[in-house]
Design a protein around this motif. Structure first.
Motif, PDB file in Angstrom:
ATOM      1  N   GLN A  13       0.862  -1.208  -0.221  1.00 18.08           N
ATOM      2  CA  GLN A  13       0.177  -0.214   0.304  1.00 18.08           C
ATOM      3  C   GLN A  13       0.782   1.174   0.319  1.00 18.08           C
ATOM      4  OE1 GLN A  13      -2.624  -0.060   2.942  1.00 18.08           O
ATOM      5  NE2 GLN A  13      -4.003  -1.848   2.589  1.00 18.08           N
ATOM      6  N   THR A  14      -0.061   2.256  -0.810  1.00 18.85           N
ATOM      7  CA  THR A  14       0.826   3.934  -0.153  1.00 18.85           C
ATOM      8  C   THR A  14       0.369   3.885   0.727  1.00 18.85           C
ATOM      9  OG1 THR A  14      -1.005   4.901  -1.271  1.00 18.85           O
ATOM     10  CG2 THR A  14       0.697   4.044  -2.806  1.00 18.85           C
ATOM     11  N   VAL A  15       1.235   5.236   0.809  1.00 13.84           N
ATOM     12  CA  VAL A  15       0.276   5.181   2.258  1.00 13.84           C
ATOM     13  C   VAL A  15      -0.674   5.725   1.988  1.00 13.84           C
ATOM     14  CG1 VAL A  15       1.284   7.658   2.339  1.00 13.84           C
ATOM     15  CG2 VAL A  15       1.080   7.165   5.074  1.00 13.84           C
ATOM     16  N   GLU A  16      -0.923   7.097   1.221  1.00 15.89           N
ATOM     17  CA  GLU A  16      -2.944   8.225   0.739  1.00 15.89           C
ATOM     18  C   GLU A  16      -3.586   6.302   0.873  1.00 15.89           C
ATOM     19  OE1 GLU A  16      -0.003   8.049  -0.933  1.00 15.89           O
ATOM     20  OE2 GLU A  16       0.514  10.295  -0.503  1.00 15.89           O
ATOM     21  N   TYR A  17      -3.423   5.131   0.679  1.00 17.26           N
ATOM     22  CA  TYR A  17      -4.034   4.196   0.237  1.00 17.26           C
ATOM     23  C   TYR A  17      -4.361   4.253   1.704  1.00 17.26           C
ATOM     24  CZ  TYR A  17      -6.859  -0.271  -1.444  1.00 17.26           C
ATOM     25  OH  TYR A  17      -7.181  -1.035  -1.531  1.00 17.26           O
ATOM     26  N   THR A  18      -3.269   3.235   2.558  1.00 15.61           N
ATOM     27  CA  THR A  18      -3.624   3.382   3.889  1.00 15.61           C
ATOM     28  C   THR A  18      -4.282   4.413   4.473  1.00 15.61           C
ATOM     29  OG1 THR A  18      -1.707   2.084   3.090  1.00 15.61           O
ATOM     30  CG2 THR A  18      -2.334   2.708   5.973  1.00 15.61           C
ATOM     31  N   LYS A  19      -4.457   5.943   4.900  1.00 19.01           N
ATOM     32  CA  LYS A  19      -5.149   6.463   5.103  1.00 19.01           C
ATOM     33  C   LYS A  19      -6.844   6.090   4.813  1.00 19.01           C
ATOM     34  CE  LYS A  19      -1.990  10.092   4.256  1.00 19.01           C
ATOM     35  NZ  LYS A  19      -2.117  11.817   3.926  1.00 19.01           N
ATOM     36  N   ALA A  20      -6.896   5.794   3.770  1.00 16.05           N
ATOM     37  CA  ALA A  20      -8.398   5.579   3.258  1.00 16.05           C
ATOM     38  C   ALA A  20      -8.755   4.754   4.146  1.00 16.05           C
ATOM     39  CB  ALA A  20      -8.015   5.750   1.404  1.00 16.05           C
ATOM     40  N   GLN A  21      -7.605   3.422   4.003  1.00 15.89           N
ATOM     41  CA  GLN A  21      -8.275   2.095   4.217  1.00 15.89           C
ATOM     42  C   GLN A  21      -8.514   1.945   5.857  1.00 15.89           C
ATOM     43  OE1 GLN A  21      -5.939  -1.128   4.736  1.00 15.89           O
ATOM     44  NE2 GLN A  21      -7.478  -2.186   3.360  1.00 15.89           N
ATOM     45  N   PHE A  22      -8.036   3.024   6.649  1.00 16.82           N
ATOM     46  CA  PHE A  22      -7.435   3.282   7.960  1.00 16.82           C
ATOM     47  C   PHE A  22      -9.302   4.366   7.931  1.00 16.82           C
ATOM     48  CE2 PHE A  22      -3.237   1.929   9.015  1.00 16.82           C
ATOM     49  CZ  PHE A  22      -3.175   0.708   8.593  1.00 16.82           C
ATOM     50  N   ILE A  74     -10.554   2.953  -3.079  1.00 19.11           N
ATOM     51  CA  ILE A  74     -10.479   2.792  -1.852  1.00 19.11           C
ATOM     52  C   ILE A  74      -9.978   4.611  -1.809  1.00 19.11           C
ATOM     53  CG2 ILE A  74      -9.360   2.659  -0.021  1.00 19.11           C
ATOM     54  CD1 ILE A  74     -11.413   0.202  -0.856  1.00 19.11           C
ATOM     55  N   GLY A  75     -10.668   5.177  -2.025  1.00 16.19           N
ATOM     56  CA  GLY A  75      -9.509   6.583  -1.164  1.00 16.19           C
ATOM     57  C   GLY A  75      -9.671   7.771  -2.686  1.00 16.19           C
ATOM     58  N   GLY A  87      -2.157   6.184  -7.446  1.00 22.63           N
ATOM     59  CA  GLY A  87      -1.108   6.152  -6.949  1.00 22.63           C
ATOM     60  C   GLY A  87      -0.929   5.321  -6.873  1.00 22.63           C
ATOM     61  N   GLN A  88      -1.445   4.045  -6.106  1.00 19.34           N
ATOM     62  CA  GLN A  88      -1.642   2.901  -6.027  1.00 19.34           C
ATOM     63  C   GLN A  88      -0.903   1.889  -6.214  1.00 19.34           C
ATOM     64  OE1 GLN A  88      -1.702   1.529  -2.179  1.00 19.34           O
ATOM     65  NE2 GLN A  88      -0.494   0.243  -3.668  1.00 19.34           N
ATOM     66  N   LEU A  89      -1.641   1.863  -7.725  1.00 20.22           N
ATOM     67  CA  LEU A  89      -1.981   1.358  -9.372  1.00 20.22           C
ATOM     68  C   LEU A  89      -0.207   1.294  -9.720  1.00 20.22           C
ATOM     69  CD1 LEU A  89      -5.037   1.563 -10.568  1.00 20.22           C
ATOM     70  CD2 LEU A  89      -4.490  -0.722  -9.008  1.00 20.22           C
ATOM     71  N   ASP A  90       0.222   3.044  -9.874  1.00 22.93           N
ATOM     72  CA  ASP A  90       1.597   2.363 -10.460  1.00 22.93           C
ATOM     73  C   ASP A  90       2.311   2.660  -9.271  1.00 22.93           C
ATOM     74  OD1 ASP A  90       0.517   4.860 -12.407  1.00 22.93           O
ATOM     75  OD2 ASP A  90       1.064   6.494 -11.142  1.00 22.93           O
ATOM     76  N   TYR A  91       2.347   2.326  -7.571  1.00 22.15           N
ATOM     77  CA  TYR A  91       3.049   1.801  -6.366  1.00 22.15           C
ATOM     78  C   TYR A  91       3.126   0.420  -7.370  1.00 22.15           C
ATOM     79  CZ  TYR A  91       5.665   0.193  -2.663  1.00 22.15           C
ATOM     80  OH  TYR A  91       6.469  -0.161  -1.659  1.00 22.15           O
ATOM     81  N   LEU A  92       1.812  -0.117  -7.143  1.00 20.09           N
ATOM     82  CA  LEU A  92       1.783  -1.561  -7.011  1.00 20.09           C
ATOM     83  C   LEU A  92       2.368  -2.588  -8.702  1.00 20.09           C
ATOM     84  CD1 LEU A  92       0.447  -3.900  -6.329  1.00 20.09           C
ATOM     85  CD2 LEU A  92      -1.306  -3.908  -7.388  1.00 20.09           C
ATOM     86  N   ASP A  93       2.095  -1.446  -9.732  1.00 23.80           N
ATOM     87  CA  ASP A  93       2.876  -1.343 -11.246  1.00 23.80           C
ATOM     88  C   ASP A  93       5.196  -1.276 -11.001  1.00 23.80           C
ATOM     89  OD1 ASP A  93       5.178  -0.953 -13.336  1.00 23.80           O
ATOM     90  OD2 ASP A  93       2.991  -1.413 -14.566  1.00 23.80           O
ATOM     91  N   GLU A  94       4.928  -0.829  -9.590  1.00 25.57           N
ATOM     92  CA  GLU A  94       6.572  -0.662  -9.858  1.00 25.57           C
ATOM     93  C   GLU A  94       7.101  -1.942  -8.291  1.00 25.57           C
ATOM     94  OE1 GLU A  94       8.720   2.400  -5.891  1.00 25.57           O
ATOM     95  OE2 GLU A  94       7.020   3.345  -7.496  1.00 25.57           O
ATOM     96  N   VAL A  95       6.063  -1.686  -7.720  1.00 24.32           N
ATOM     97  CA  VAL A  95       6.889  -3.257  -6.977  1.00 24.32           C
ATOM     98  C   VAL A  95       6.907  -4.611  -7.674  1.00 24.32           C
ATOM     99  CG1 VAL A  95       6.400  -4.793  -4.077  1.00 24.32           C
ATOM    100  CG2 VAL A  95       5.678  -2.071  -4.548  1.00 24.32           C
TER     101      VAL A  95
END
Length: 283
Positions: free
Chosen positions: A126-135, A183-184, A191-199
């Motif tokens: 997760q990105t921090v923005e995605y986590t904040k939305a989930q939390f 989510i968010g 941004g989350q999908l970008d990070y998932l591609d990167e990871v």
């Protein structure tokens, strides 16, 4: 599966084991209760899994049935049942912020972590923005203070230090629906999908996506985490389940293998991420 099904099943399994000891000893439930000094209904409740036996109960039961040698094994099974289910009301007493560091030792000593998620992006990815939305959603559901969301999200990011190091190796399987659930908002998901591609390009990290519309050999289910072949963890709306019982671990190892056979990896998985991005742009 209901939230408590697995722990209830384990409690019933222990009750069946104890019933077999009683039957092998040629004792009726009433006679066993009399010899142990219990009310006559206690034996029936334990055998049917509606009452958890205390360690002293297990020891007295086995001894009365002439099975003293099984006491350590039965007590170990009873202890695990007590720790199988954690209600979120109890878990959140320390707040969301502290919870994010609880499993760091487990991550550090694991050699292989296998993760399956059908509804959302796993915490490690997760990105921090995605986590904040989930939390924020989680806090609203469980009546937790929204003021903790920011720090709790930053704390969750600490687990990312394990990614790409090989200690542990990670294998992630995601249903395409986990990429589609918004989510968010659009920006957060982008941004989350970008990070998932990167990871997905990191060494020692495998990301598999099970495409939507693919003919299933195994249906989607609740997400789970497997730590080596030692521990299984699952989270539900109302609480968390964990077990180290070998038969449960073996079952989920088979489930993970069956799900992996339905997934795509590498460039094909990144195509699924891009397809999720296209759907997001179309919303």
């Amino acid at each position: 599966m209901s939230d408590l099904q697995a722990s209830e099943s384990a409690r019933r399994s222990l009750g069946i084991q104890l019933k077999e000891l009683r039957l092998n000893a040629g004792l009726s439930g009433v006679e066993l209760a009399r010899r142990c000094g219990w009310h006559k209904t206690k034996v029936s409740k334990i055998e049917h899994g509606t009452q958890s036996p205390a360690e002293a109960d297990i020891r007295k039961w086995a001894t009365t049935c002439g099975a003293e040698g099984l006491v350590p094994e039965l007590i170990a099974a009873g202890r695990e049942i007590e720790h199988m289910w954690t209600d979120y009301r109890r878990r959140h007493r320390r707040g969301m912020k502290g919870l994010q560091f609880q499993a760091m030792d487990l991550y550090a000593r694991s050699k292989l972590i296998r993760v399956y998620e059908s509804l959302f992006i796993p915490g490690f990815l997760q990105t921090v923005e995605y986590t904040k939305a989930q939390f924020t959603i989680h806090a609203g559901l469980h009546g937790l203070p929204l003021g903790d969301v920011e720090e709790a999200a930053r704390n969750r990011m600490a687990r990312k230090r394990f990614l790409g190091t090989g200690a542990p190796i990670f294998a992630f399987l995601l249903e395409a629906s986990a990429l589609a659930n918004n989510i968010g908002g659009v920006d957060v998901m982008g941004g989350q999908l970008d990070y998932l591609d990167e990871v997905s390009r990191l060494p020692y990290v495998s990301v598999g996506i099970i495409p939507q519309g693919r003919m299933r050999s195994l249906y989607p289910g609740e997400g789970f985490y497997l730590f080596d072949e030692d521990l299984l963890k699952q989270e539900f709306w109302s609480g968390a389940f964990q077990t180290s019982r070998p038969e449960n671990i073996a079952y989920f190892v088979r489930v993970f293998a069956a799900l992996r056979d339905q997934a795509v990896f590498g460039a094909a998985a990144r195509d699924e991420i891009e397809a999720a991005r296209d759907r997001l742009r179309g919303t």
